[in-house]
Structure formats: C-alpha cells, structure tokens
Design a protein around this motif. Structure first.
Motif, PDB file in Angstrom:
ATOM      1  N   ALA A  69       0.835  -1.201   0.000  1.00  0.00           N
ATOM      2  CA  ALA A  69       0.000   0.000   0.000  1.00  0.00           C
ATOM      3  C   ALA A  69       0.870   1.252   0.000  1.00  0.00           C
ATOM      4  O   ALA A  69       0.551   2.249  -0.666  1.00  0.00           O
ATOM      5  N   GLU A  70       1.979   1.215   0.743  1.00  0.00           N
ATOM      6  CA  GLU A  70       2.873   2.373   0.811  1.00  0.00           C
ATOM      7  C   GLU A  70       3.540   2.631  -0.538  1.00  0.00           C
ATOM      8  O   GLU A  70       3.683   3.783  -0.963  1.00  0.00           O
ATOM      9  N   GLU A  71       3.951   1.569  -1.223  1.00  0.00           N
ATOM     10  CA  GLU A  71       4.581   1.723  -2.535  1.00  0.00           C
ATOM     11  C   GLU A  71       3.588   2.281  -3.547  1.00  0.00           C
ATOM     12  O   GLU A  71       3.945   3.146  -4.372  1.00  0.00           O
ATOM     13  N   ILE A  72       2.365   1.803  -3.504  1.00  0.00           N
ATOM     14  CA  ILE A  72       1.339   2.306  -4.420  1.00  0.00           C
ATOM     15  C   ILE A  72       1.048   3.771  -4.136  1.00  0.00           C
ATOM     16  O   ILE A  72       0.942   4.595  -5.057  1.00  0.00           O
ATOM     17  N   GLN A  73       0.929   4.132  -2.860  1.00  0.00           N
ATOM     18  CA  GLN A  73       0.641   5.517  -2.486  1.00  0.00           C
ATOM     19  C   GLN A  73       1.739   6.453  -2.982  1.00  0.00           C
ATOM     20  O   GLN A  73       1.452   7.536  -3.510  1.00  0.00           O
ATOM     21  N   GLN A  74       3.002   6.058  -2.830  1.00  0.00           N
ATOM     22  CA  GLN A  74       4.112   6.897  -3.266  1.00  0.00           C
ATOM     23  C   GLN A  74       4.117   7.059  -4.783  1.00  0.00           C
ATOM     24  O   GLN A  74       4.311   8.157  -5.313  1.00  0.00           O
ATOM     25  N   ALA A  75       3.893   5.951  -5.486  1.00  0.00           N
ATOM     26  CA  ALA A  75       3.879   6.017  -6.941  1.00  0.00           C
ATOM     27  C   ALA A  75       2.728   6.887  -7.447  1.00  0.00           C
ATOM     28  O   ALA A  75       2.896   7.663  -8.398  1.00  0.00           O
ATOM     29  N   MET A  76       1.554   6.781  -6.801  1.00  0.00           N
ATOM     30  CA  MET A  76       0.421   7.583  -7.228  1.00  0.00           C
ATOM     31  C   MET A  76       0.614   9.065  -6.913  1.00  0.00           C
ATOM     32  O   MET A  76       0.107   9.929  -7.625  1.00  0.00           O
ATOM     33  N   LEU A  77       1.356   9.357  -5.847  1.00  0.00           N
ATOM     34  CA  LEU A  77       1.684  10.746  -5.545  1.00  0.00           C
ATOM     35  C   LEU A  77       2.558  11.322  -6.657  1.00  0.00           C
ATOM     36  O   LEU A  77       2.321  12.442  -7.141  1.00  0.00           O
ATOM     37  N   GLU A  78       3.547  10.564  -7.091  1.00  0.00           N
ATOM     38  CA  GLU A  78       4.414  11.009  -8.178  1.00  0.00           C
ATOM     39  C   GLU A  78       3.634  11.133  -9.483  1.00  0.00           C
ATOM     40  O   GLU A  78       3.800  12.103 -10.236  1.00  0.00           O
ATOM     41  N   PHE A  79       2.775  10.161  -9.742  1.00  0.00           N
ATOM     42  CA  PHE A  79       1.976  10.161 -10.969  1.00  0.00           C
ATOM     43  C   PHE A  79       1.014  11.347 -10.972  1.00  0.00           C
ATOM     44  O   PHE A  79       0.834  12.027 -11.989  1.00  0.00           O
ATOM     45  N   GLY A  80       0.390  11.613  -9.817  1.00  0.00           N
ATOM     46  CA  GLY A  80      -0.519  12.742  -9.717  1.00  0.00           C
ATOM     47  C   GLY A  80       0.180  14.073  -9.919  1.00  0.00           C
ATOM     48  O   GLY A  80      -0.364  14.988 -10.556  1.00  0.00           O
ATOM     49  N   THR A  81       1.399  14.182  -9.403  1.00  0.00           N
ATOM     50  CA  THR A  81       2.189  15.404  -9.597  1.00  0.00           C
ATOM     51  C   THR A  81       2.494  15.608 -11.071  1.00  0.00           C
ATOM     52  O   THR A  81       2.393  16.724 -11.598  1.00  0.00           O
ATOM     53  N   PHE A  82       2.862  14.525 -11.748  1.00  0.00           N
ATOM     54  CA  PHE A  82       3.121  14.588 -13.189  1.00  0.00           C
ATOM     55  C   PHE A  82       1.878  15.081 -13.941  1.00  0.00           C
ATOM     56  O   PHE A  82       1.960  15.966 -14.799  1.00  0.00           O
ATOM     57  N   ALA A  83       0.704  14.510 -13.617  1.00  0.00           N
ATOM     58  CA  ALA A  83      -0.528  14.874 -14.315  1.00  0.00           C
ATOM     59  C   ALA A  83      -0.893  16.333 -14.042  1.00  0.00           C
ATOM     60  O   ALA A  83      -1.318  17.065 -14.950  1.00  0.00           O
ATOM     61  N   TYR A  84      -0.732  16.791 -12.779  1.00  0.00           N
ATOM     62  CA  TYR A  84      -1.063  18.175 -12.440  1.00  0.00           C
ATOM     63  C   TYR A  84      -0.137  19.148 -13.166  1.00  0.00           C
ATOM     64  O   TYR A  84      -0.591  20.167 -13.712  1.00  0.00           O
ATOM     65  N   GLU A  85       1.161  18.844 -13.193  1.00  0.00           N
ATOM     66  CA  GLU A  85       2.111  19.719 -13.886  1.00  0.00           C
ATOM     67  C   GLU A  85       1.834  19.734 -15.386  1.00  0.00           C
ATOM     68  O   GLU A  85       2.022  20.772 -16.048  1.00  0.00           O
ATOM     69  N   LEU A  86       1.376  18.618 -15.921  1.00  0.00           N
ATOM     70  CA  LEU A  86       1.024  18.574 -17.337  1.00  0.00           C
ATOM     71  C   LEU A  86      -0.166  19.475 -17.624  1.00  0.00           C
ATOM     72  O   LEU A  86      -0.179  20.216 -18.618  1.00  0.00           O
ATOM     73  N   VAL A  87      -1.183  19.442 -16.756  1.00  0.00           N
ATOM     74  CA  VAL A  87      -2.343  20.311 -16.915  1.00  0.00           C
ATOM     75  C   VAL A  87      -1.921  21.772 -16.864  1.00  0.00           C
ATOM     76  O   VAL A  87      -2.346  22.599 -17.702  1.00  0.00           O
ATOM     77  N   CYS A  88      -1.077  22.127 -15.890  1.00  0.00           N
ATOM     78  CA  CYS A  88      -0.622  23.514 -15.758  1.00  0.00           C
ATOM     79  C   CYS A  88       0.158  23.960 -16.994  1.00  0.00           C
ATOM     80  O   CYS A  88      -0.035  25.084 -17.497  1.00  0.00           O
ATOM     81  N   GLU A  89       1.033  23.095 -17.485  1.00  0.00           N
ATOM     82  CA  GLU A  89       1.835  23.438 -18.663  1.00  0.00           C
ATOM     83  C   GLU A  89       0.963  23.622 -19.889  1.00  0.00           C
ATOM     84  O   GLU A  89       1.155  24.547 -20.686  1.00  0.00           O
ATOM     85  N   ARG A  90      -0.053  22.748 -20.046  1.00  0.00           N
ATOM     86  CA  ARG A  90      -0.893  22.817 -21.233  1.00  0.00           C
ATOM     87  C   ARG A  90      -1.868  23.988 -21.165  1.00  0.00           C
ATOM     88  O   ARG A  90      -2.325  24.468 -22.199  1.00  0.00           O
ATOM     89  N   ARG A  91      -2.183  24.489 -19.969  1.00  0.00           N
ATOM     90  CA  ARG A  91      -2.972  25.717 -19.866  1.00  0.00           C
ATOM     91  C   ARG A  91      -2.178  26.897 -20.420  1.00  0.00           C
ATOM     92  O   ARG A  91      -2.728  27.784 -21.086  1.00  0.00           O
ATOM     93  N   LYS A  92      -0.880  26.905 -20.135  1.00  0.00           N
ATOM     94  CA  LYS A  92      -0.026  27.990 -20.611  1.00  0.00           C
ATOM     95  C   LYS A  92       0.271  27.860 -22.098  1.00  0.00           C
ATOM     96  O   LYS A  92       0.385  28.854 -22.812  1.00  0.00           O
ATOM     97  N   ASN A  93       0.398  26.598 -22.555  1.00  0.00           N
ATOM     98  CA  ASN A  93       0.773  26.358 -23.951  1.00  0.00           C
ATOM     99  C   ASN A  93      -0.192  25.348 -24.588  1.00  0.00           C
ATOM    100  O   ASN A  93       0.188  24.213 -24.867  1.00  0.00           O
ATOM    101  N   PRO A  94      -1.443  25.752 -24.786  1.00  0.00           N
ATOM    102  CA  PRO A  94      -2.418  24.817 -25.375  1.00  0.00           C
ATOM    103  C   PRO A  94      -2.049  24.475 -26.810  1.00  0.00           C
ATOM    104  O   PRO A  94      -1.363  25.239 -27.498  1.00  0.00           O
ATOM    105  N   GLY A  95      -2.501  23.319 -27.235  1.00  0.00           N
ATOM    106  CA  GLY A  95      -2.231  22.889 -28.602  1.00  0.00           C
ATOM    107  C   GLY A  95      -3.341  22.016 -29.122  1.00  0.00           C
ATOM    108  O   GLY A  95      -4.425  21.906 -28.530  1.00  0.00           O
ATOM    109  N   ASP A  96      -3.079  21.369 -30.236  1.00  0.00           N
ATOM    110  CA  ASP A  96      -4.058  20.501 -30.868  1.00  0.00           C
ATOM    111  C   ASP A  96      -3.839  19.076 -30.363  1.00  0.00           C
ATOM    112  O   ASP A  96      -3.442  18.180 -31.100  1.00  0.00           O
ATOM    113  N   ASP A  97      -4.109  18.870 -29.070  1.00  0.00           N
ATOM    114  CA  ASP A  97      -3.867  17.565 -28.456  1.00  0.00           C
ATOM    115  C   ASP A  97      -4.992  17.241 -27.486  1.00  0.00           C
ATOM    116  O   ASP A  97      -5.819  18.098 -27.153  1.00  0.00           O
ATOM    117  N   LEU A  98      -5.007  16.002 -27.012  1.00  0.00           N
ATOM    118  CA  LEU A  98      -6.092  15.525 -26.173  1.00  0.00           C
ATOM    119  C   LEU A  98      -6.142  16.236 -24.828  1.00  0.00           C
ATOM    120  O   LEU A  98      -7.221  16.548 -24.322  1.00  0.00           O
TER     121      LEU A  98
END
Length: 400
Positions: free
Chosen positions: A176-205
């Motif tokens: 459970a601890e390993e999953i929680q840590q990995a999901m924290l990292e994954f969630g950070t990646f997804a949030y930073e991606l959203v922030c970056e794409r707000r600043k630089n939107p494009g023709d992508d999903l």
C-alpha cells in the motif's frame, strides 16, 4: 487446452488467458472476495448486461461509509472521486465533458497517427531481424507511442510511465505504501502537465480536455488532473495487455488465420472483435468480475439480490455464454451480439474506440508485413506480468 478460472495449478506454469475455462453460465450465485466479503456473481450474458445497466446497481455505493472491504490493497480504481466511481447526475456531467474531447472529427484525424506509429515500429522490428521479442518491439511501445502523440507527451520517460501504471493497477505486486508513493508522483506529473498545457495549449487531447472542463461548471482541478492521469493509464495499459494476449492466442491456436488478418482490414476488424470477446484482461484472481453494489433489492436472472449486496459482473464468462455465442470460434464472423469486454451502460469504456483502432491497425499491419510470423517457444514457456489486475506476456519471442 482449458483449466478452471485460476492462474495455474499449484507450482505449475501460468495458463494463457485464452485457455482459461470460464465459469459455467447460470443464475447469480454467492462467492467470497479475498477480503471475505460476500459477492453475488453474474455469469450469463443477459444477467451481466443487466447488472451493468440497472439504475439500482452502481459504483458509488461501493465506497459508502457502510460498504464492506473490497480489496486487500487499494489501487487507482478505488478512488471514490474518479469518474469510474461516480454515478447519476455528477457522473453524467463529467462524462459528457470528457466525451467533448473525443469528437468524431478528432477520431478521424487520429487514425493516420495510429497507423504511422504502427508502421514506424514495424520498420524497427524488421530492421532488428528475426527472431525478436514482439513485446519490447511492438506490443508495449505501440500504445505508449499513440497516447504520447495524442496527448503530446514528447520526451516521456517510458520506464517511469510503466512503473506508475504497474502500481496504479496493482493487485498484490506492491505494498500500500509503494502504491501511495507512486500515485503521488503520478498525480504530480498529471497536475504539472495540466498547468503546462494551460499555458501552452495545442491541438492535443490534454488541451481539448482542459477546454471542455473549463467550459463546464463544477469540474474541479482535482477531477481534471485525475481524468488526465486515468487517460494516460487506460490509454496504453489495457491495449498493451490485449494486443500481447491476442498474439499469444492467434499465433498459438489460429496460425492459419494469420495471413487473412493481413490481407484486408475487414478481416482484422472481425478478428479483433472475436479476440476481445474470447480473451479476458486478467485471470480473475483478485475479483470475479466488474464490481457493483445494489442500492435496493433487485432481481437478476430470477434471483432476488438484497439491497447493500456486492455484485460482480463476470464479463469474461458472459462473452462465452453458449446461449448467446455458438460453440467454437470463427475469427472472421461478425458478432451478432456485442461482447462486453468494454462493459455496458453508463460506465462503458470511453476509450473503446481508440483501443479497437490500435488493435485492428496493429494486427492488420503486423500480419501484412510478416505473414509467416510464428512463436519460437511454447506457450508454457512464456513469462508473464503478474500481481496486477491485468496479465500479459513479459516477453514473447517470434520469428519470421
């Protein structure tokens, strides 16, 4: 070659998923989850479809305060705020928002992208020479290449993505601890991606999804981030699994059909639908089907299931219900009754069209390029990815 719906005899090699004998179809019957929680299991096609579409059977109540434990170690599917676990008006609003990013125009535009990704990988496979590992050369990188292109994830660390996805869909492989840590990292990646794409939107999903969410009242930043994260996982994991398992099946039990799959796309399309019906994503070692909970007394298949009960919709058994599908399998026969590999009802898989497209184009192009493709080892010698909700080959040696 068949066995009971389990991974393998004790101490023996794992059984390819297409060799598993599914539960005998019959009225819903009681079983027990790994947690000890009683569960009603539906196996007939009509019953499974009814469970998945019944208004008094849902996902959200699985995570109510009075709900019994479902899993020993929670994973990404156990997030109560995720789209998968919402129901009613809230689910409809968020799902409609996501669907706005999957327009018919986008689907038509993305088909050449998928086809080009397939051809690029086949060029590399051909250049590497025979024999080769088809998993590392094709079935694993294809879905990643497609989702990376659709979401504009240039430079994505593929090993890191695989690490996050394995933890996201872990059943017993990680703590459970390993999953929680990995999901924290994954969630950070997804949030930073959203922030970056707000600043630089494009023709992508991702940009399309952000725009759709911004135009819909009530969609939180957390929900948006979770949607992006879910798309990254769902966009490659299940397709990779299905493609690898389909090749095991086709090259082991249907080699005579391989050339026809490469001959025309219509044959590849029919073979894809039959493979999706015939081959489950996993071996039901963690749960006997897609879980739901009754919020009122309901009658399924002539059995009254009390309110509050956990119900498992066994789509793998339903997809082989002899009352619906004739014995044997004709790979090139159109399905008169749609299979349930992608579910049904309000939670029908949003990415079904993309998965089908990748599988059809991937199998067709691979068979066209390598009509003499064959396994170099027996299926008993295959090493498998285990401990996850899905199961697929770690490696698969082929020659041509």
């Amino acid at each position: 070659m068949t066995t009971e719906q389990s991974q393998a005899p004790a101490g023996g090699p794992l059984i390819p998923l297409h060799c598993l004998r599914q539960a005998e179809p019959g009225p819903p019957r009681l079983a027990v989850l790994q947690t000890g929680t009683p569960v009603w299991v539906a196996t007939r096609h009509a019953d499974v479809r009814q469970v998945l579409t019944h208004p008094q059977i849902n996902r959200a109540s699985l995570y109510a305060e009075d709900a019994p434990p479902l899993t020993l170690i929670p994973n990404i599917l156990d997030d109560p705020s995720a789209l998968l676990n919402l129901d009613g008006a809230e689910h409809q609003r968020l799902r409609r928002t996501v669907q706005r990013a999957f327009t018919p125009r986008a689907i038509a535009r993305w088909r050449p992208w998928v086809a080009s990704a397939v051809e690029d990988l086949l060029d590399g496979l051909e250049a590497s020479g025979s024999p080769a590992d088809i998993v590392s050369a094709f079935t694993r990188p294809l879905p990643v290449a497609v989702i990376s292109r659709l979401m504009r994830l240039e430079g994505l660390d593929l090993e890191r993505l695989g690490h996050w996805s394995d933890h996201a869909l872990s059943a017993t492989a990680y703590t459970a601890e390993e999953i929680q840590q990995a999901m924290l990292e994954f969630g950070t990646f997804a949030y930073e991606l959203v922030c970056e794409r707000r600043k630089n939107p494009g023709d992508d999903l991702v940009s399309s999804l952000i725009l759709a969410c911004d135009e819909t009242d009530g969609v939180t930043e957390l929900q948006l981030t979770t949607l992006v994260l879910g798309l990254v996982v769902a966009g490659h994991e299940t397709t990779m699994t299905t493609l690898g398992n389909a090749l095991v099946y086709l090259l082991d039990e249907a080699p005579e059909a391989w050339a026809r799959i490469g001959a025309d796309e219509a044959s590849a399309q029919h073979a894809t639908e039959q493979a999706l019906r015939r081959i489950p994503l996993g071996d039901a070692s963690t749960a006997p089907g897609m879980l739901r909970r009754a919020v009122a007394d309901v009658e399924i298949g002539g059995v009254t299931i009390p309110a509050g009960s956990i119900i498992a919709a066994d789509a793998a058994a339903a997809n082989q219900d002899p009352g619906v599908y004739p014995p044997g399998i004709d790979l090139f026969a159109p399905l008169e009754t749609p299979g349930l590999a992608f579910g049904a009802g309000p939670h029908h898989c949003l990415g079904a069209w993309l998965a089908r497209m990748e599988l059809e184009l991937g199998l067709h192009a691979l068979a066209r390029r390598f009509p003499g493709l064959q396994l170099t080892d027996s299926v008993e010698a295959i090493s498998w990815r285990t401990g996850l909700l899905t199961r697929s080959p770690l490696t698969l040696r082929v020659a041509w």
